[in-house]
Scaffold this active site. Structure first.
Site, PDB file in Angstrom:
ATOM      1  N   PRO A   2      49.403  40.399  67.545  1.00 31.04           N
ATOM      2  CA  PRO A   2      49.786  39.112  68.057  1.00 31.04           C
ATOM      3  C   PRO A   2      49.001  38.792  69.320  1.00 31.04           C
ATOM      4  CG  PRO A   2      51.614  40.714  67.977  1.00 31.04           C
ATOM      5  CD  PRO A   2      50.432  41.351  67.447  1.00 31.04           C
ATOM      6  N   GLU A   3      48.325  37.702  69.317  1.00 29.19           N
ATOM      7  CA  GLU A   3      47.858  37.151  70.581  1.00 29.19           C
ATOM      8  C   GLU A   3      48.922  36.165  71.028  1.00 29.19           C
ATOM      9  OE1 GLU A   3      43.898  36.334  71.417  1.00 29.19           O
ATOM     10  OE2 GLU A   3      43.063  37.506  69.784  1.00 29.19           O
ATOM     11  N   HIS A  92      58.445  52.764  60.339  1.00 32.47           N
ATOM     12  CA  HIS A  92      58.024  52.090  61.573  1.00 32.47           C
ATOM     13  C   HIS A  92      58.936  50.948  62.001  1.00 32.47           C
ATOM     14  CE1 HIS A  92      54.515  54.535  61.190  1.00 32.47           C
ATOM     15  NE2 HIS A  92      54.062  53.865  60.162  1.00 32.47           N
ATOM     16  N   ARG A 111      51.677  51.327  65.266  1.00 31.15           N
ATOM     17  CA  ARG A 111      50.855  52.063  66.234  1.00 31.15           C
ATOM     18  C   ARG A 111      51.616  52.430  67.501  1.00 31.15           C
ATOM     19  NH1 ARG A 111      45.061  49.179  66.496  1.00 31.15           N
ATOM     20  NH2 ARG A 111      44.518  51.054  67.652  1.00 31.15           N
ATOM     21  N   ARG A 153      31.420  38.410  90.523  1.00 32.56           N
ATOM     22  CA  ARG A 153      31.656  39.351  89.419  1.00 32.56           C
ATOM     23  C   ARG A 153      30.452  39.444  88.514  1.00 32.56           C
ATOM     24  NH1 ARG A 153      38.018  39.626  87.968  1.00 32.56           N
ATOM     25  NH2 ARG A 153      37.265  40.814  86.203  1.00 32.56           N
TER      26      ARG A 153
END
Length: 272
Positions: A2-3, A92, A111, A153
Site C-alpha cells: 500500500p502506498e 498470515h 512479510r 542536498r
DNA sequence: ACTGGATCCTGACTGC
DNA sequence: TGCAGTCAGGATCCAG
C-alpha cells in the site's frame, strides 16, 4: 504495499462499519511484526469505543479515549473488513479486531514489515510521527517545501521525494510517476533542481496521488482493499514497471535504474 | 547534517 | 521437480 492511496482507500472502506462501535474482542495470533504487538493490547481496547480512524502518512490511527492504536501495513499488509460469519483465518492473518455487532477487521501481513503499536497520550509526539513532513494532499505542501528541503542536498531528487521528513506518502511507484509527469530525471541531484521545476513536481505529486485516491488505489501483486478486492488499476502507470516499453509521450524506450536500492523507471527522452 | 547500505520477512518468479 | 538466486508497494537504524 500500500502506498498512500491504498492506505486511504482502506481507511475509507473500514470506517463506516467500525467508527462509533465498541471493540468486543481482540485475537492475537502472531505478535511478531516489525515491533512486537503489546500482549496487553486486548485488555487495553476491549470494551472501548473506537472514536475515529485517521491517517497520517501511511499510518492509520485508531482513536480510543484511552490511547491510539497505530497501524502500518508495511510492504505486504492489508486490513480486511469482514461482516457476517468470519471464515477461518488464513496463513498470515495475524490479528482480528472484533466489534460489537459482528464486524471484524482482519490484519494480514505475510512479510510482517507492518506494525501495530499502542500509544498513550499525544500520538503526534511519538517518534514515528513526530518528524514527518507535510501531507502531500494538504495545503502545507507545495513546490517551496521541496525547494527549501533540497538546498545543499546532493542525493537524487527521487530520494528527496521519498524522504518522509520532507513530504510523506510518496512511495516508490508514485515517485517515478510524479517525476515522469514533471519531466524531471529521477537521478538529478536534488540541490540542482530549480524552484520552478519543484512547483511542477509538487503539482505532479498532488495529481498522481489525488487521481489514485479517487480511483481506489493501484494494484500490484497482492494489494487488496478492505473488501478483499484488488484495486481498480484505474490510474494508468506511465513508466513504473514498464522497462523497455515505449514512452507514452515520446515513444523512446523506458529505462530502469536503481536509486537508493529501489527500482526507478523513467523516460530518457522526456525527463531532464 | 547528509548519505548510502544493511536489515527485518515471506512469496513469486526465473533460470539451471 | 527441485533448488538457488533475485526481486518486491516501506522505512528504520547505523556507520562513516
Amino acid at each position: 504495499m500500500p502506498e498512500l492511496p491504498e492506505v486511504e482507500t482502506t481507511r475509507r472502506g473500514i470506517l463506516p462499519a467500525t467508527k462509533g462501535r465498541s471493540v468486543s474482542a481482540v485475537v492475537l495470533r502472531e505478535r511478531r511484526l516489525r515491533w512486537p504487538i503489546d500482549p496487553a493490547l486486548p485488555s487495553l481496547i476491549t470494551g472501548r469505543l473506537l472514536e475515529n480512524i485517521e491517517r497520517r502518512a501511511k499510518y492509520l490511527l485508531f482513536r480510543f479515549a484511552n490511547g491510539t492504536l497505530l497501524v502500518h501495513l508495511g510492504m505486504s499488509g492489508s486490513l480486511r473488513l469482514i461482516e457476517g460469519a468470519p471464515p477461518p483465518p488464513r496463513k498470515h492473518d495475524h490479528v482480528d479486531l472484533v466489534f460489537e455487532g459482528g464486524a471484524l477487521l482482519r490484519y494480514h501481513d505475510p512479510r510482517r514489515f507492518g506494525c501495530m503499536l499502542w500509544i498513550e497520550g499525544d500520538a503526534s509526539a511519538h517518534p514515528l510521527l513526530r518528524d514527518l513532513g507535510p501531507e502531500p494532499l494538504e495545503e502545507a505542501f507545495d513546490g517551496a517545501v521541496l525547494f527549501r528541503a533540497s538546498r545543499g542536498r546532493r542525493s537524487a531528487v527521487k530520494q528527496l521525494l521519498m524522504d518522509g521528513t520532507v513530504v510523506v506518502g510518496v512511495g516508490n511507484i508514485y515517485a517515478s510517476e510524479a517525476l515522469f509527469r514533471a519531466g524531471i530525471d529521477p537521478r538529478r541531484a536534488a540541490g540542482k533542481v530549480s524552484a520552478a521545476r519543484y512547483e511542477a513536481l509538487a503539482s505532479a505529486v498532488r495529481e498522481v496521488l489525488g487521481e489514485s485516491v479517487a480511483t481506489g488505489g493501484t494494484t500490484l501483486r497482492d494489494y487488496v482493499d478492505s473488501n478483499g478486492r484488488p484495486g481498480e488499476f484505474a490510474l494508468r502507470l506511465n513508466v513504473y514497471g514498464r522497462e523497455g516499453e515505449a514512452c507514452p509521450r515520446c515513444a523512446a524506450a523506458i529505462r530502469q535504474v536503481r536509486l537508493g536500492q529501489r527500482s526507478t523507471f523513467f523516460c530518457i527522452g522526456c525527463q531532464r
